[in-house]
Write an enzyme that holds these catalytic residues in place. Structure first.
Site, PDB file in Angstrom:
ATOM      1  N   THR A 131      -8.976  -5.835   3.615  1.00  0.00           N
ATOM      2  CA  THR A 131      -8.861  -4.869   2.524  1.00  0.00           C
ATOM      3  C   THR A 131      -9.823  -5.330   1.442  1.00  0.00           C
ATOM      4  O   THR A 131      -9.732  -6.470   0.982  1.00  0.00           O
ATOM      5  CB  THR A 131      -7.417  -4.833   1.953  1.00  0.00           C
ATOM      6  OG1 THR A 131      -6.506  -4.564   3.020  1.00  0.00           O
ATOM      7  CG2 THR A 131      -7.276  -3.772   0.878  1.00  0.00           C
ATOM      8  N   ASP A 143      -8.911   0.389   1.924  1.00  0.00           N
ATOM      9  CA  ASP A 143      -7.949   0.008   2.962  1.00  0.00           C
ATOM     10  C   ASP A 143      -8.561   0.346   4.329  1.00  0.00           C
ATOM     11  O   ASP A 143      -8.281   1.389   4.909  1.00  0.00           O
ATOM     12  CB  ASP A 143      -6.637   0.774   2.715  1.00  0.00           C
ATOM     13  CG  ASP A 143      -5.608   0.531   3.796  1.00  0.00           C
ATOM     14  OD1 ASP A 143      -5.658  -0.543   4.429  1.00  0.00           O
ATOM     15  OD2 ASP A 143      -4.751   1.417   4.002  1.00  0.00           O
ATOM     16  N   ARG A 150      -7.823   3.465  13.379  1.00  0.00           N
ATOM     17  CA  ARG A 150      -6.938   4.606  13.621  1.00  0.00           C
ATOM     18  C   ARG A 150      -6.306   4.617  15.008  1.00  0.00           C
ATOM     19  O   ARG A 150      -5.170   5.057  15.175  1.00  0.00           O
ATOM     20  CB  ARG A 150      -7.719   5.920  13.426  1.00  0.00           C
ATOM     21  CG  ARG A 150      -8.307   6.111  12.049  1.00  0.00           C
ATOM     22  CD  ARG A 150      -7.239   6.223  10.997  1.00  0.00           C
ATOM     23  NE  ARG A 150      -7.822   6.409   9.676  1.00  0.00           N
ATOM     24  CZ  ARG A 150      -7.156   6.229   8.545  1.00  0.00           C
ATOM     25  NH1 ARG A 150      -5.887   5.844   8.566  1.00  0.00           N
ATOM     26  NH2 ARG A 150      -7.756   6.414   7.389  1.00  0.00           N
ATOM     27  N   ASP A 187       0.849  -1.193   0.000  1.00  0.00           N
ATOM     28  CA  ASP A 187       0.000   0.000   0.000  1.00  0.00           C
ATOM     29  C   ASP A 187       0.883   1.241   0.000  1.00  0.00           C
ATOM     30  O   ASP A 187       1.697   1.426   0.905  1.00  0.00           O
ATOM     31  CB  ASP A 187      -0.941  -0.008   1.205  1.00  0.00           C
ATOM     32  CG  ASP A 187      -2.080   0.989   1.031  1.00  0.00           C
ATOM     33  OD1 ASP A 187      -2.370   1.367  -0.134  1.00  0.00           O
ATOM     34  OD2 ASP A 187      -2.672   1.410   2.036  1.00  0.00           O
ATOM     35  N   HIS A 197      -3.787  14.011   0.753  1.00  0.00           N
ATOM     36  CA  HIS A 197      -3.993  13.099   1.888  1.00  0.00           C
ATOM     37  C   HIS A 197      -2.799  13.155   2.836  1.00  0.00           C
ATOM     38  O   HIS A 197      -2.964  13.230   4.050  1.00  0.00           O
ATOM     39  CB  HIS A 197      -4.207  11.667   1.406  1.00  0.00           C
ATOM     40  CG  HIS A 197      -4.197  10.663   2.524  1.00  0.00           C
ATOM     41  ND1 HIS A 197      -5.196  10.607   3.483  1.00  0.00           N
ATOM     42  CD2 HIS A 197      -3.298   9.706   2.873  1.00  0.00           C
ATOM     43  CE1 HIS A 197      -4.913   9.645   4.359  1.00  0.00           C
ATOM     44  NE2 HIS A 197      -3.771   9.093   4.009  1.00  0.00           N
ATOM     45  N   ARG A 230       1.247  15.978  12.964  1.00  0.00           N
ATOM     46  CA  ARG A 230       2.482  16.777  13.072  1.00  0.00           C
ATOM     47  C   ARG A 230       2.219  18.159  12.477  1.00  0.00           C
ATOM     48  O   ARG A 230       2.630  18.460  11.348  1.00  0.00           O
ATOM     49  CB  ARG A 230       3.627  16.110  12.295  1.00  0.00           C
ATOM     50  CG  ARG A 230       4.048  14.737  12.808  1.00  0.00           C
ATOM     51  CD  ARG A 230       5.111  14.110  11.898  1.00  0.00           C
ATOM     52  NE  ARG A 230       4.650  13.973  10.521  1.00  0.00           N
ATOM     53  CZ  ARG A 230       3.925  12.957  10.061  1.00  0.00           C
ATOM     54  NH1 ARG A 230       3.616  11.964  10.869  1.00  0.00           N
ATOM     55  NH2 ARG A 230       3.527  12.927   8.811  1.00  0.00           N
ATOM     56  N   GLU A 256      -9.809  12.401   7.823  1.00  0.00           N
ATOM     57  CA  GLU A 256      -9.677  13.749   7.268  1.00  0.00           C
ATOM     58  C   GLU A 256     -11.013  14.480   7.252  1.00  0.00           C
ATOM     59  O   GLU A 256     -11.091  15.654   7.605  1.00  0.00           O
ATOM     60  CB  GLU A 256      -9.144  13.675   5.840  1.00  0.00           C
ATOM     61  CG  GLU A 256      -7.742  13.127   5.725  1.00  0.00           C
ATOM     62  CD  GLU A 256      -7.471  12.647   4.301  1.00  0.00           C
ATOM     63  OE1 GLU A 256      -7.201  13.473   3.436  1.00  0.00           O
ATOM     64  OE2 GLU A 256      -7.569  11.416   4.066  1.00  0.00           O
ATOM     65  N   GLU A 314     -10.523   3.908   3.590  1.00  0.00           N
ATOM     66  CA  GLU A 314      -9.652   4.735   2.744  1.00  0.00           C
ATOM     67  C   GLU A 314     -10.020   4.480   1.292  1.00  0.00           C
ATOM     68  O   GLU A 314     -10.019   3.332   0.833  1.00  0.00           O
ATOM     69  CB  GLU A 314      -8.170   4.436   3.003  1.00  0.00           C
ATOM     70  CG  GLU A 314      -7.733   4.910   4.389  1.00  0.00           C
ATOM     71  CD  GLU A 314      -6.232   4.828   4.627  1.00  0.00           C
ATOM     72  OE1 GLU A 314      -5.536   4.107   3.893  1.00  0.00           O
ATOM     73  OE2 GLU A 314      -5.765   5.502   5.576  1.00  0.00           O
ATOM     74  N   TYR A 347       2.235   2.573  15.097  1.00  0.00           N
ATOM     75  CA  TYR A 347       2.899   2.858  13.806  1.00  0.00           C
ATOM     76  C   TYR A 347       4.341   3.320  13.894  1.00  0.00           C
ATOM     77  O   TYR A 347       5.072   3.239  12.912  1.00  0.00           O
ATOM     78  CB  TYR A 347       2.072   3.843  12.985  1.00  0.00           C
ATOM     79  CG  TYR A 347       2.338   5.313  13.204  1.00  0.00           C
ATOM     80  CD1 TYR A 347       1.823   5.970  14.318  1.00  0.00           C
ATOM     81  CD2 TYR A 347       3.097   6.043  12.298  1.00  0.00           C
ATOM     82  CE1 TYR A 347       2.051   7.316  14.511  1.00  0.00           C
ATOM     83  CE2 TYR A 347       3.334   7.396  12.482  1.00  0.00           C
ATOM     84  CZ  TYR A 347       2.815   8.030  13.595  1.00  0.00           C
ATOM     85  OH  TYR A 347       3.051   9.360  13.782  1.00  0.00           O
ATOM     86  N   THR A 356      -4.636   6.460  -0.009  1.00  0.00           N
ATOM     87  CA  THR A 356      -5.875   7.223   0.033  1.00  0.00           C
ATOM     88  C   THR A 356      -5.844   8.354  -0.981  1.00  0.00           C
ATOM     89  O   THR A 356      -4.875   9.110  -1.042  1.00  0.00           O
ATOM     90  CB  THR A 356      -6.063   7.837   1.430  1.00  0.00           C
ATOM     91  OG1 THR A 356      -5.923   6.801   2.388  1.00  0.00           O
ATOM     92  CG2 THR A 356      -7.430   8.479   1.568  1.00  0.00           C
ATOM     93  N   LYS A 391      -4.191  -2.221   9.830  1.00  0.00           N
ATOM     94  CA  LYS A 391      -4.590  -2.265   8.429  1.00  0.00           C
ATOM     95  C   LYS A 391      -4.884  -3.679   7.937  1.00  0.00           C
ATOM     96  O   LYS A 391      -5.637  -3.860   6.982  1.00  0.00           O
ATOM     97  CB  LYS A 391      -3.449  -1.708   7.560  1.00  0.00           C
ATOM     98  CG  LYS A 391      -3.027  -0.289   7.897  1.00  0.00           C
ATOM     99  CD  LYS A 391      -4.001   0.704   7.317  1.00  0.00           C
ATOM    100  CE  LYS A 391      -3.424   2.099   7.320  1.00  0.00           C
ATOM    101  NZ  LYS A 391      -4.274   3.017   6.555  1.00  0.00           N
ATOM    102  N   GLU A 401      -9.228   4.163  -2.272  1.00  0.00           N
ATOM    103  CA  GLU A 401      -8.006   3.932  -3.044  1.00  0.00           C
ATOM    104  C   GLU A 401      -8.333   3.190  -4.341  1.00  0.00           C
ATOM    105  O   GLU A 401      -9.411   2.623  -4.500  1.00  0.00           O
ATOM    106  CB  GLU A 401      -7.008   3.060  -2.253  1.00  0.00           C
ATOM    107  CG  GLU A 401      -6.624   3.634  -0.902  1.00  0.00           C
ATOM    108  CD  GLU A 401      -5.393   2.952  -0.287  1.00  0.00           C
ATOM    109  OE1 GLU A 401      -4.608   2.333  -1.046  1.00  0.00           O
ATOM    110  OE2 GLU A 401      -5.232   3.054   0.939  1.00  0.00           O
ATOM    111  N   GLN A 430      -3.612   2.134  14.980  1.00  0.00           N
ATOM    112  CA  GLN A 430      -2.542   2.691  14.137  1.00  0.00           C
ATOM    113  C   GLN A 430      -1.707   3.725  14.900  1.00  0.00           C
ATOM    114  O   GLN A 430      -0.479   3.714  14.841  1.00  0.00           O
ATOM    115  CB  GLN A 430      -3.184   3.339  12.897  1.00  0.00           C
ATOM    116  CG  GLN A 430      -2.191   3.854  11.865  1.00  0.00           C
ATOM    117  CD  GLN A 430      -2.904   4.474  10.652  1.00  0.00           C
ATOM    118  OE1 GLN A 430      -4.132   4.495  10.573  1.00  0.00           O
ATOM    119  NE2 GLN A 430      -2.127   4.979   9.720  1.00  0.00           N
TER     120      GLN A 430
HETATM  121 CA    CA Z   1      -3.928   3.148   2.762  1.00  0.00          CA
END
Ligand code: CA
Length: 421
Positions: free
Chosen positions: A253, A229, A233, A123, A130, A139, A365, A195, A240, A351, A249, A197, A236
Site C-alpha cells: 500500500t 491500495d 483482483r 481500509d 465505487h 452482483r 471500474e 485504488e 474474499y 476507493t 491487498k 484513496e 480477491q
Molecule cells: Ca481499498
C-alpha cells in the site's frame, strides 16, 4: 473543526520564492509534515515541512519532534496549530531568513520516507459510486450490501506493507481460479489494479474500552495523505468470501510523503454527502449537525499512468466529498467498540469514485472488469496494470478566496513477479 486564521490568508507569501508560484503544491498556506534525509546520507529520517521546492527541517523551530511524527501526532491540535503558526511566521518574515535558511534543503536533494509509522491500518469502503460500480460487476441485482448506508464498512489491512512513495511494487503471486478451470492455481496475478484513496492519519489515541463522539472525532485526526491500495483482483475474487480481502491487498500500500493537516484543509470544508431520498438517517452516534454542514473535505484526487518508457497521462479523477461517509464518521465507527486508536494509525477512505464513468478510481471500474479496455494516448490499452507501469496519485484543493494547496505524489512502478515456487 479547525478555524481560519492568519496562516490561511491567500495574500501571504514566503521568502522561499518557489512557494509563491501559482502551481506550487506547497505554498506557505499548506505546511504539511513529512520525514526526509539528504540523498545519499544513510542517517535516520528527520521531520520536516515542505515549502515550495524545499524542505525545512523542523529543528528550525522545534527539536522535540526531530525523529518521529508519531510523537507529534499524539500531541494534539493545539500543538499542531502552534507549530503551524510559528512555521508560517518564520517562512513569511524576511527578517527571519538569515536564521532559518540553513535548515532548508532542496526537494531534489532529499529522499522522503513514510511520514508516520502506523501500528494499524484499516481500509474503509465509503464511496457510494465505487461501491455501486464495483458491486454491480459482481452482483448485478443487488450492487450495494444492506449495511452500506448504515455504517462505514471496513477491513483490517496490513500496516507492515505500507510503503513510501517511490517504492517499486512487486507483482504478487497468489491463489486464483482461472476462468474455465476446475481448481485453483498458485500463480502471478493477471489482474493487478490500483485504488485512488486518501488516508486519514490519526492524532491522539484512545484507551481500551474508550469510544469517541462525533463532537470530538476530529481531535483524533492529524491530517490526510494520498493512499494507493494496490489490489490483485483475481486473488480477491477467489479469497474474499466470507471474510473479506486478505492477501489480494496486503502485498503493498503506497502512501504519499506529506501529511496535509486538518488546519491546512480548513478552507476546503464541504457538507456531508447528500443522501438519496429513502436512505436511512445515520444512527445517533454517527451523526451531528456540524458533520452534516461541513464534515467533508473538498479534495480533487487524480490517478495518472505512465507505461514503461512512456509519458505520464491522466487516467481518472474524482472529488473526495462525493464519498458517503466523512472522516469523523470513520473515526467514530472504528472506535465504537472500544478498540484503541493509536497515533499514526491510517484509515484508508476506500476507493474514491465519482458519479461519472471517467471518475472511477480503479481499473476494475474504468475497464468494466476487463470488458472495456482503457485506451491510452500512445495507442496502448489497459484492463489491468502491466509490468513497468508507473501509477501516480495526486490531489489538490482549490476554492475562491484561498490559495490552492496540493498533496504531492504517491507513486509506484510495477516489477515483474518472481517465479512461483
Ligand atoms: Ca481499498
Amino acid at each position: 473543526m479547525a478555524d481560519l486564521d492568519e496562516t490561511h490568508d491567500m495574500h501571504l507569501t514566503s521568502w522561499v520564492i518557489g512557494a509563491n508560484l501559482e502551481s506550487a503544491d506547497f505554498p506557505i498556506q499548506n505546511l504539511p509534515f513529512g520525514m526526509y534525509r539528504r540523498r545519499g546520507d544513510g542517517g535516520p529520517m528527520r521531520a520536516c515541512t515542505a515549502i515550495g521546492d524545499r524542505v525545512l527541517d523542523l529543528a528550525a523551530v522545534d527539536a522535540a519532534c526531530e525523529h518521529s511524527l508519531n510523537a507529534l501526532a499524539q500531541e494534539g491540535r493545539s500543538r499542531w496549530r502552534d507549530l503551524r503558526l510559528r512555521l508560517s511566521r518564520l517562512l513569511s518574515d524576511e527578517a527571519q531568513r538569515g536564521r532559518v535558511e540553513r535548515f532548508l534543503v532542496a526537494l531534489a536533494d532529499v529522499e522522503l520516507g513514510l511520514p508516520v509509522q502506523p501500528a494499524n491500518y484499516t481500509d474503509f469502503f465509503t464511496s457510494y459510486y465505487h461501491a455501486y460500480n464495483a458491486g454491480k460487476l459482481f452482483r448485478p441485482d443487488a450492487p450495494l450490501t444492506p449495511n452500506f448506508k448504515w455504517m462505514p464498512i471496513a477491513y483490517h489491512g496490513s500496516a507492515s506493507s505500507i510503503v513510501a512513495s517511490g517504492t517499486d511494487v512487486r507483482r504478487p503471486c497468489g491463489q486464483l481460479f482461472p476462468a474455465g478451470a476446475t481448481e485453483p492455481v498458485f500463480a502471478a496475478t493477471q489482474f493487478l489494479d490500483f485504488e485512488t484513496e486518501l488516508g486519514v492519519v490519526l492524532g491522539p489515541g484512545t484507551c481500551l474500552g474508550e469510544t469517541v463522539s462525533m463532537a470530538t472525532a476530529e481531535d483524533h485526526i492529524f491530517g490526510l495523505v494520498l493512499l494507493n491500495d494496490w489490489s490483485a483482483r483475481d486473488v480477491q475474487a477467489w479469497e474474499y468470501q466470507p471474510l473479506g480481502p486478505f492477501l489480494a491487498k496486503s502485498f503493498a500500500t503506497t502512501v504519499s510523503p506529506w501529511i496535509v493537516t486538518l488546519e491546512a484543509l480548513a478552507p476546503f470544508r464541504a457538507p456531508a454527502f447528500a443522501r438519496f431520498a429513502g436512505d436511512p438517517t445515520p444512527l445517533p452516534h454517527l451523526q451531528s449537525i456540524a458533520n452534516e454542514a461541513a464534515g467533508h473535505l473538498d479534495i480533487d484526487v487524480e490517478a495518472r499512468l505512465a507505461p514503461a518508457g512512456g509519458v505520464e497521462e491522466h487516467l481518472s479523477g474524482a472529488n473526495y466529498a462525493s464519498s458517503y461517509w466523512t472522516p469523523a464518521q470513520l473515526v467514530v465507527h472504528q472506535a465504537s467498540n472500544g478498540c484503541p486508536l493509536v497515533a499514526g494509525d491510517i484509515l484508508g477512505t476506500g476507493t474514491i469514485s465519482g458519479a461519472e464513468a471517467h471518475e472511477a478510481g480503479s481499473l476494475l471500474e474504468l475497464g468494466k472488469m476487463g470488458s472495456s479496455p482503457v485506451c491510452l494516448q500512445q495507442g496502448e490499452q489497459r484492463v489491468a496494470l502491466q509490468d513497468g507501469d508507473a501509477l501516480t496519485l495526486t490531489a489538490s484543493c482549490s476554492r475562491e478566496g484561498f490559495r490552492r494547496i496540493g498533496f504531492g505524489r504517491a507513486e509506484g512502478a510495477i516489477l515483474p513477479a518472481l517465479t512461483p515456487p
